[in-house]
Write an enzyme that holds these catalytic residues in place. Structure first.
Site, short mmCIF file in Angstrom:
data_model
loop_
_atom_site.label_atom_id
_atom_site.label_comp_id
_atom_site.label_asym_id
_atom_site.label_seq_id
_atom_site.Cartn_x
_atom_site.Cartn_y
_atom_site.Cartn_z
N ARG A 116 8.73 2.59 -0.34
CA ARG A 116 7.44 3.04 0.19
C ARG A 116 7.20 2.29 1.48
NH1 ARG A 116 1.85 1.57 -0.27
NH2 ARG A 116 0.46 3.38 -0.36
N SER B 40 1.61 11.78 -7.31
CA SER B 40 0.44 10.92 -7.56
C SER B 40 -0.72 11.78 -8.03
CB SER B 40 0.00 10.23 -6.27
OG SER B 40 0.99 9.37 -5.80
N LYS C 90 -3.61 0.11 -1.74
CA LYS C 90 -4.12 1.45 -1.44
C LYS C 90 -5.64 1.32 -1.43
CE LYS C 90 -2.81 6.15 -2.60
NZ LYS C 90 -1.87 6.95 -3.41
N1 3NM Z 1 -0.40 4.49 -5.41
P1 3NM Z 1 -0.47 -2.58 -6.34
S1 3NM Z 1 -2.16 2.93 -6.33
C1 3NM Z 1 1.05 3.01 -4.03
O1 3NM Z 1 -3.06 5.53 -7.51
C2 3NM Z 1 -0.08 3.24 -4.92
O2 3NM Z 1 -1.48 6.71 -6.65
C3 3NM Z 1 -1.48 4.46 -6.18
O3 3NM Z 1 -0.04 -1.29 -5.54
C4 3NM Z 1 -2.06 5.65 -6.82
O4 3NM Z 1 0.42 -2.68 -7.53
C5 3NM Z 1 -0.97 2.26 -5.34
O5 3NM Z 1 -0.20 -3.70 -5.35
C6 3NM Z 1 -0.91 0.81 -4.98
O6 3NM Z 1 -1.90 -2.45 -6.67
C7 3NM Z 1 -0.21 0.01 -6.03
#
Ligand code: 3NM
Length: 209
Positions: A38, A106, A135
């Site tokens: 990503r 997603s 995000k």
């Molecule tokens: N997608 P972390 S939340 C890349 O809800 C991503 O679709 C999401 O990162 C979604 O583990 C997210 O650092 C971020 O919180 C995840």
């Protein structure tokens, strides 16, 4: 698609001074069994180069490899699949290009999960469960969304967003058996140990199946 339980996503902003490949190799050694590239910042050529390198790494460890956003790059480097958001190509169009390869979508509410399942997604992301800097502007869906998906959706789903070792028990208690994390894994001083700790938590719910 092959079964998985710990999904690691690259996040280079969380490990300045360490190479992405080194960090992801440690995550794989700790038990991450699916890896996603990503990269929201690089040029197409930069992302392509990273995709080839991660394809080689994941192939060496027999780990599933997914490219976020870029179907052309996923195909060029022979990734196992692509992960798409709600504003990317519609699944029906993505499927024409990807054939039998994996397509993950997603989702942030049950209507999106139902649509992704009906349209033939191989798996869905369910999140963000908790607030996350990765995000930033996405509204947390809480573990209630996991319970809804658990009741209704048959295809595999992975919980994502703000998941840390200190709160993953809540995610597992809600029913999720596949966990995804970015910052907690790649921002860890010891990504392999962090992955092992996640796996131990998951196994406490699955009995090690
Ligand atoms: N997608 P972390 S939340 C890349 O809800 C991503 O679709 C999401 O990162 C979604 O583990 C997210 O650092 C971020 O919180 C995840």
């Amino acid at each position: 698609m092959r079964e998985f339980r710990l999904y690691a996503i690259t996040g280079e902003e969380y490990h300045p001074g360490r190479s992405m490949l080194e960090v992801m190799e440690e995550a794989i050694k700790g038990g991450a069994d699916i890896v996603q590239l990503r990269d929201k910042k690089g040029t197409k050529r930069e992302i392509l180069e990273k995709a080839y390198a991660l394809r080689e790494l994941t192939a060496r460890y027999n780990v599933t490899f997914i490219v976020n956003d870029h179907i052309d790059i996923a195909l060029a480097c022979e990734a196992d699949g692509v992960h798409l958001g709600q504003d990317d190509l519609p699944l029906s169009e993505a499927r024409k290009l990807m054939g039998k390869r994996i397509i993950g979508i997603s989702t942030h509410r049950i209507e999106e999960a139902r649509a992704a399942e009906a349209e033939g997604a191989d798996y869905i992301g369910v999140g963000p469960i908790f607030p996350t800097k990765t995000k930033e502007h996405a509204k947390p869906v809480t573990t209630e969304y996991i319970k809804q998906v658990e009741r209704e959706i048959k295809i595999p789903y992975v919980a994502i967003g703000g998941i840390k070792l200190h709160n993953v028990d809540d995610v597992l208690a809600a029913g999720a058996r596949r966990i995804c994390a970015v910052s907690e894994i790649v921002g860890s001083p010891d990504p392999a140990e962090t992955c092992r700790a996640f796996i131990r938590k998951i196994e406490a719910y699955t009995g090690g199946d």
